[in-house]
Design an enzyme around this catalytic site. Structure first.
Site, PDB file in Angstrom:
ATOM      1  N   LYS A  79       0.845  -1.195   0.000  1.00 39.83           N
ATOM      2  CA  LYS A  79       0.000   0.000   0.000  1.00 39.83           C
ATOM      3  C   LYS A  79       0.877   1.240   0.000  1.00 39.83           C
ATOM      4  O   LYS A  79       1.897   1.297   0.705  1.00 39.83           O
ATOM      5  CB  LYS A  79      -0.912  -0.010   1.233  1.00 39.83           C
ATOM      6  CG  LYS A  79      -1.905   1.152   1.281  1.00 39.83           C
ATOM      7  CD  LYS A  79      -2.851   1.041   2.473  1.00 39.83           C
ATOM      8  CE  LYS A  79      -3.851   2.182   2.520  1.00 39.83           C
ATOM      9  NZ  LYS A  79      -4.808   2.071   3.640  1.00 39.83           N
ATOM     10  N   SER A 159      -9.821   2.534   2.874  1.00 38.93           N
ATOM     11  CA  SER A 159      -8.898   3.194   1.976  1.00 38.93           C
ATOM     12  C   SER A 159      -7.948   2.237   1.257  1.00 38.93           C
ATOM     13  O   SER A 159      -7.270   2.610   0.308  1.00 38.93           O
ATOM     14  CB  SER A 159      -8.054   4.198   2.772  1.00 38.93           C
ATOM     15  OG  SER A 159      -7.231   3.526   3.730  1.00 38.93           O
ATOM     16  N   SER A 183     -10.456   0.281   7.258  1.00 38.88           N
ATOM     17  CA  SER A 183      -9.880   0.344   5.915  1.00 38.88           C
ATOM     18  C   SER A 183      -9.160  -0.917   5.460  1.00 38.88           C
ATOM     19  O   SER A 183      -8.664  -0.967   4.332  1.00 38.88           O
ATOM     20  CB  SER A 183      -8.914   1.535   5.814  1.00 38.88           C
ATOM     21  OG  SER A 183      -9.627   2.744   5.825  1.00 38.88           O
TER      22      SER A 183
END
EC number: 6.3.5.7
Length: 492
Positions: A79, A159, A183
């Site tokens: 990420k 997210s 998330s």
């Protein structure tokens, strides 16, 4: 072997150790798949092909020498919230576009120590603020799943939408993610993958771009519960560079996967039945209860009375911490700097207006407001008091139950653009997940069924602080009972 990208993380690690294939072969297979799929799914913001192949060849040399770590040769996605030395890290924001860290986050350093290979950086909501991966400066990520008979493009959640989409579409074996209010777990539920947020402090936050420091926690998104246990073990460690890092050993959580859950007491909180919850979510929850009961668990109805205050509390505490953390990005100290400005104040304002997207600006405005003179006590201090009550609710039930079962999300994946008009509707996606962040508890989402349109739905298991072992144990039992094998049809 033609289907290397379809392997689980555990299957790939075992195959590499057995020399059934090389790290260079599986890494190249992923890079080829990414090249074909990423222009459509937009899961990766940067593919580090040369670096990946160099790391893969180094892993192959270690394996040939009879050496190697727990993840030796396994290709992963990272990420874009985790700083990676020499590789751009943007947190999905124009504010950090072009930032190349001279250091490595502790989480990713742990992965490279254990032999993992980095395929690239994964898309995400800007500064992790979002539930649909539509706030990214690099554009929205698309969910590889589509509803039966429909061509409508769906969100992968946020997210960590890039992480979830990449794992679901076989663009990596597994991925790192982060969870501030859900998330990891919400995107996992939307994509038919597994996602766990560990106890706050288990994984170091050093080198993670901060959103809300008392809530942020790193974790993995994977294809199976066993993979989640394997990857989380590598991600977690004590770190003196993070003052919130817990100086405790990391257990071998893979041993918990497959253990009998007979005799465990599973709590079902009555407050998680929310107004307007779709019947299929309630039906899946009921099915999860039945599965655990059949496995020998005792089901206990419990009350978490302050749950109804969790969302408003979160959306005061998180923006307040964000407004403090992101104050450094002002065009002078860090981040994007405007070229056209008339004064120092104008430089600050213009740099931040150009660098931050609308959702980040919205949350920073809320945060500055609740921390301002005259409102600090009325909002922020009161929210901290309610947060304590929410944590006490959990403390009060742990004498009655060993783990808690809830839905992961209030719905299946929704269409891109569907909830952008009304931010409050978007925020409701976190209704089942924010409590664990506020209380610092571990929670896992496991794919357990599909809705009427064939889209995946998840069940969440919440555990006591530092008791990820039971969370994995119960999560694996649900995984076995559900027998979830559905995959998205390839359309990209």
């Amino acid at each position: 072997m033609s289907d290397l990208t379809k392997l689980t993380l555990k299957g790939a690690v075992d195959g590499l150790k057995a020399k059934d294939f090389t790290s260079a072969e599986i890494t190249q297979a992923f890079l080829t798949t990414i090249e074909a799929a990423n222009p459509t799914l937009n899961a990766y913001v940067e593919v580090t092909a040369d670096k990946a192949m160099d790391m893969a060849r180094a892993s192959d040399a270690r394996i040939a020498a009879g050496q190697g770590g727990a993840l030796e040769g396994a290709p992963l996605g990272i990420k874009d919230l985790f700083c990676t030395e020499g590789v751009q890290t943007t947190a999905g924001s124009n504010m950090l576009r072009g930032f190349v860290p001279p250091y490595e986050s502790t989480v990713t350093a742990n992965l490279w120590r254990d032999g993992a290979v980095m395929l690239g950086k994964l898309n995400m909501d800007e500064f992790a603020m979002g539930s649909s991966n539509e706030t990214s400066a690099f554009g929205p990520v698309k969910n590889p799943w589509k509803s039966t008979g429909s061509n409508v493009e769906l969100t992968p959640g946020g997210s960590s939408g890039g992480s979830a989409s990449a794992v679901a579409a076989d663009l990596c074996l597994a991925a790192t993610a982060s969870d501030t209010g859900g998330s990891i777990r919400q995107p996992a539920a939307f994509t038919g993958t597994v996602g766990i947020k560990p106890t706050y402090g288990r994984a170091s936050r050093f080198g993670m771009v901060a959103f809300a420091s008392s809530l942020d926690q790193a974790g993995p998104i994977t294809k199976t519960v066993e993979d989640a246990a394997l990857l989380l073990q590598s991600m977690c460690s004590f770190d003196a560079k993070d003052s919130t890092s817990l100086d405790i050993p990391t257990p071998d959580w893979t041993k918990s996967v497959g253990q009998s859950v007979k005799g465990l007491r599973i709590g079902v909180p009555r407050e998680y039945v929310v107004d307007g919850m779709p019947a299929e979510i309630q039906a899946l929850w009921d099915q999860g209860v039945a599965w655990l009961k059949d496995a020998g668990c005792e089901i206990v109805e419990i009350s978490l009375p302050h749950t109804k205050y969790a969302l408003p509390t979160y959306y005061i505490v998180a923006p307040a911490e964000a407004s403090s953390n992101l104050a450094r990005y002002d065009g002078m100290r860090f981040g994007h700097r405007a070229e056209d400005f008339k004064s120092l104040d104008d430089l600050y304002a213009t740099s931040r207006a150009e660098g931050f997207g609308k959702e980040v600006q919205r949350r920073l405005t809320i945060g500055a407001y609740v921390l301002s003179a005259g409102f600090y006590d009325a909002y922020y201090v009161k929210a901290l008091k309610v947060r304590r009550r929410i944590a006490e609710d959990f403390d009060n039930v742990w004498g009655q139950v060993d783990a808690i079962l809830t839905p992961s999300t209030p719905s299946a994946a929704f269409a891109l653009g569907d909830k952008q008009i009304d931010p409050l509707t978007m925020y409701l996606n976190d209704v089942f997940t924010v409590t664990t962040n506020l209380a610092g508890l571990p929670g896992i989402s496991v794919p357990a069924g599909v809705d009427a349109g064939g889209l995946p739905l998840g069940l969440q298991v919440i555990g006591k602080a530092l008791d990820e072992a039971t969370v994995f144990q119960v999560g694996a039992a649900l995984e076995r009972a559900a027998g979830f094998t559905a995959k998205p049809g390839k359309w990209w």
